[in-house]
Design an enzyme around this catalytic site. Sequence first.
Site, PDB file in Angstrom:
ATOM      1  N   THR A 192     -21.073  11.225  46.153  1.00  0.00           N
ATOM      2  CA  THR A 192     -19.526  11.318  46.133  1.00  0.00           C
ATOM      3  C   THR A 192     -19.142  12.527  47.312  1.00  0.00           C
ATOM      4  O   THR A 192     -19.378  13.401  46.472  1.00  0.00           O
ATOM      5  CB  THR A 192     -18.508  10.156  45.659  1.00  0.00           C
ATOM      6  OG1 THR A 192     -17.795  11.763  44.884  1.00  0.00           O
ATOM      7  CG2 THR A 192     -18.384   8.985  45.328  1.00  0.00           C
ATOM      8  N   GLU A 337     -21.214   4.415  45.477  1.00  0.00           N
ATOM      9  CA  GLU A 337     -21.340   3.795  44.702  1.00  0.00           C
ATOM     10  C   GLU A 337     -22.021   1.798  44.849  1.00  0.00           C
ATOM     11  O   GLU A 337     -22.336   1.986  43.211  1.00  0.00           O
ATOM     12  CB  GLU A 337     -19.799   3.056  43.631  1.00  0.00           C
ATOM     13  CG  GLU A 337     -19.235   4.601  43.021  1.00  0.00           C
ATOM     14  CD  GLU A 337     -18.328   5.600  44.479  1.00  0.00           C
ATOM     15  OE1 GLU A 337     -17.556   6.051  44.157  1.00  0.00           O
ATOM     16  OE2 GLU A 337     -18.575   4.766  45.726  1.00  0.00           O
ATOM     17  N   LYS A 444       4.665   2.509  50.871  1.00  0.00           N
ATOM     18  CA  LYS A 444       5.497   1.290  49.943  1.00  0.00           C
ATOM     19  C   LYS A 444       6.500   1.914  50.446  1.00  0.00           C
ATOM     20  O   LYS A 444       7.376   3.249  50.448  1.00  0.00           O
ATOM     21  CB  LYS A 444       4.979   1.581  48.873  1.00  0.00           C
ATOM     22  CG  LYS A 444       5.538   0.324  47.675  1.00  0.00           C
ATOM     23  CD  LYS A 444       4.858  -0.260  46.801  1.00  0.00           C
ATOM     24  CE  LYS A 444       4.922  -1.064  46.128  1.00  0.00           C
ATOM     25  NZ  LYS A 444       4.633  -1.314  44.577  1.00  0.00           N
ATOM     26  N   TRP A 449       4.763  -3.368  51.113  1.00  0.00           N
ATOM     27  CA  TRP A 449       3.605  -2.654  51.355  1.00  0.00           C
ATOM     28  C   TRP A 449       3.233  -2.592  53.344  1.00  0.00           C
ATOM     29  O   TRP A 449       3.342  -3.861  53.499  1.00  0.00           O
ATOM     30  CB  TRP A 449       2.163  -3.188  50.910  1.00  0.00           C
ATOM     31  CG  TRP A 449       1.950  -2.212  49.193  1.00  0.00           C
ATOM     32  CD1 TRP A 449       2.402  -2.240  48.514  1.00  0.00           C
ATOM     33  CD2 TRP A 449       0.910  -2.573  48.475  1.00  0.00           C
ATOM     34  NE1 TRP A 449       2.401  -1.637  47.062  1.00  0.00           N
ATOM     35  CE2 TRP A 449       1.413  -2.458  47.330  1.00  0.00           C
ATOM     36  CE3 TRP A 449      -0.716  -3.490  48.672  1.00  0.00           C
ATOM     37  CZ2 TRP A 449       0.368  -1.903  46.648  1.00  0.00           C
ATOM     38  CZ3 TRP A 449      -1.633  -2.960  47.526  1.00  0.00           C
ATOM     39  CH2 TRP A 449      -0.971  -2.997  46.730  1.00  0.00           C
TER      40      TRP A 449
END
Length: 552
Positions: A192, A337, A444, A449
Site C-alpha cells: 500500500t 488489497e 461530520k 455527514w
Amino acid sequence: MAAPLYGQMMEVPLLASSLLSHASRHFGDTEIVSRRIEGDIHRYTYRDCEKRAKQLAQALVALGVEQGERIGTLAWNGYRHLECYYGVSGMGAVCHTINPRLFPDQIAFIVDHADDAYVFFDMTFGPLVETIAPQCPNVKGWIALGDASCIAEHLGDMSVPVMSYESLIAPHDGVYDWPLLDERQASFLCYTSGTTGNPKGALYSHRSTVLHAYSAALPDAMGASSSDSILPVVPMFHVNAWGIPHAGPLVGAKLVFPGKDLDGKSLYELMEAEGVTYSAGVPTVWLGLLAYVKQAGKRFSTLKRTVIGGSACPPAMLRTFEDEYGVEVIHAWGMTEMSPLGTLARLSFRQKQRTPEEQRVSREKQGHVLFGVDMKVVGDDGRELPWDGQSFGDLHVRGPCVIDRYFRRDDSPLVDGWFPTGDVATIDADGFMNITDRSKDVIKSGGEWISSIDLENIAVSHPQVAEAACIACSHPKWTERPMIVAVLKPGATLTREELIAFYEGKVAKWWIPDDVVFADELPHTATGKLQKVRLRELYRGHVLPDVAEKAV
C-alpha cells in the site's frame, strides 16, 4: 451421504506464466512498444518477450534464487519491467513491485520487510538506489535494467556495485519450460502507499492473478481485446498497473509503454504514433493530457476509451473527455488489497434505455462489481444497509482476489469474512456503488455527514478551477464544517465569494463550504491521490470566517 462426484477435467494450474505463453503462441507477432529510458522507441513481439523472460528465469536460477524468494523492481512501464513480471513469477519467485515515489525511508522499509534477494531498477533510479542500499543489507545484488555500456555511462560513479540486466540474461538461451507450480503459490507482492504508518504488503497468488486478469478483460469491465492498442499510464509499480500487463497478454492486445515521460505532450504523441485505442490512469495524469490537447488544439484520432481510477474521477473531467473529444470514460474503483480492481461503471442493457442524463449520473459513480467481487455497505451497528442509493455506510468486500491478511501479519483485518475497505459508500438498485468519502475524510457537521468528494467535484466543475480538495475545519457549534482548498487555472480571477456562490442550488444549504482558500498546488500521495492528511496538517490552525467574526 453419497460421495461427491468430481469432474473429469485436466488438472492444469492457473499460472501467471500461462498468460504470456498464451500470447506468445497465439498472438506471437503482436507488438509490445516501449519508450525507453535511453530515449528511443523499442519494439518487439510477445514471442520475443517470452523468450527473454525465460532467459531471465534461467539467470535467476543460476543466481541461486529459489521459489518463494522475493525479487524487487524499481522501474517505469517498459518491456524489461514486463520481462521481470513474467520471468520472476514464472520461475516460482515473487515479483515485488516497489513504488519509487515513496519516501526513501519507506522504500528501504519495504525492501527490508519483503526481504528482497535482488532488486532490478531503471537507471533513472540510480541515485535512489545509492541512498537506500546501505539500509538494505539483505539485498544480494542491484541489477540495472540496461546494457553494460549504458550503465557505465549513466551509473559509472555509483558506489553501490551494479549488475547489468542485459549481461545477466545474455548467456542464457531461453530454452526453458515454465515449472508447473501450485496455483496457490505467491506470484506478486504489492505494498500500500502508506499514507498513515508503514506500508502494508498484499501478497497475490498465481490463481488470484489469473482470475483478476480474466475479470478485468471482460466486456463489462475493461473490455480489452486483441483489436486494442493499450497504453497503461498507471505505473507497473502501482498494483500491477491495474492488471493490464496480465489482461493484455490474455487477450493478445498490443501494449504500449510510456516509460518515464508522462507529461501531456509525450503521452499524446505516443498515443497517436502507436494507434492507442485504450488507456488507463489516475485523474492527475489526465489533467495534464487534457490541458495539452486543449492548448495545442489537438484531437484524438484513435483513442476510444480510458479507465480512470485511483481517486474519484471529477464529473467535469468525464464530460470533457466525452463531450469535447469523443473518448469514453470508464470510472473505476479498487484497492491494492483487491488486486486491485473492484468496480467499473459500465452500463447494462436496461440502464442504456434511460435518458442520457440518467445514464451519465450512473456512469459518474464507481460502478458495478467485477465477477469474483462481492460487496456490501454496513451501518454503525454492523448490519447491511439497503441498496437504495441513499443509505451510506462502511464498504466491505470479499472474493478470490481480495487479501485474507497482510504479508507477514498474523492478525486478519477481516470482519465476519469481509474486508473493510475504509471507504464510505452507497449502492443503488442497479448495484452501482458510489464512494461518498474515505471514513477518515468524511465531514461530520452537527451529527450529519457531508461528502467531501461531492463538494470537490462541484468545485472542479467550475471553469476556472483546475483542482480542489475539501477538508474539515473545527467549529465550536457544528464540530466540523467543510472548507475548499482550490488551485486555479492559469489566468483565472475567481474569488472566494464567487466559488462559494457556485454551490447554491447544487447541494443542500448546510453542505455549502464555509470557506475557500487558494493554493499554488495540492499535495498528492505517491500514487496520485490527494493527500488529505497533509492538507489537514497545513490548515490545522485555520479559522473559519464566521468563527473569527464572533471572536472579535
